[in-house]
Design a protein around this motif. Structure first.
Motif, PDB file in Angstrom:
ATOM      1  N   HIS A  84     -36.255  80.049 -34.791  1.00 31.36           N
ATOM      2  CA  HIS A  84     -37.487  80.706 -35.225  1.00 31.36           C
ATOM      3  C   HIS A  84     -38.584  79.713 -35.613  1.00 31.36           C
ATOM      4  O   HIS A  84     -39.681  80.118 -35.973  1.00 31.36           O
ATOM      5  N   CYS A  90     -29.087  87.838 -39.200  1.00 31.54           N
ATOM      6  CA  CYS A  90     -30.513  87.569 -39.091  1.00 31.54           C
ATOM      7  C   CYS A  90     -31.257  88.855 -38.726  1.00 31.54           C
ATOM      8  O   CYS A  90     -30.876  89.564 -37.800  1.00 31.54           O
ATOM      9  N   GLU A  96     -34.652  88.889 -38.145  1.00 35.85           N
ATOM     10  CA  GLU A  96     -35.937  88.488 -37.570  1.00 35.85           C
ATOM     11  C   GLU A  96     -36.103  89.087 -36.177  1.00 35.85           C
ATOM     12  O   GLU A  96     -35.397  88.721 -35.239  1.00 35.85           O
TER      13      GLU A  96
END
Length: 55
Positions: free
Chosen positions: A36, A7, A9
């Motif tokens: 998220h 990930c 993010e």
């Protein structure tokens, strides 16, 4: 051959590896939804998933 998704993010450190592509997809979608608060587009999932060779 195993699959991996990392990930990207923010400062998220979620990383998954599995020999099952379906399992990786299912767990990544659950991670994005729970952590998220959103969804991941299929194209983004494909882009982020890679096949790896274990030593």
């Amino acid at each position: 051959m195993p699959y991996q998704f990392d990930c990207s993010e923010g400062s998220c450190q979620f990383l998954i590896r599995s020999s099952s592509r379906d399992e990786v997809e299912r767990l990544v979608r659950a991670h994005v939804r729970m952590t998220h608060g959103g969804r991941i587009d299929s194209a983004d999932l494909e882009r982020g998933m890679e096949r790896i060779e274990l030593a």
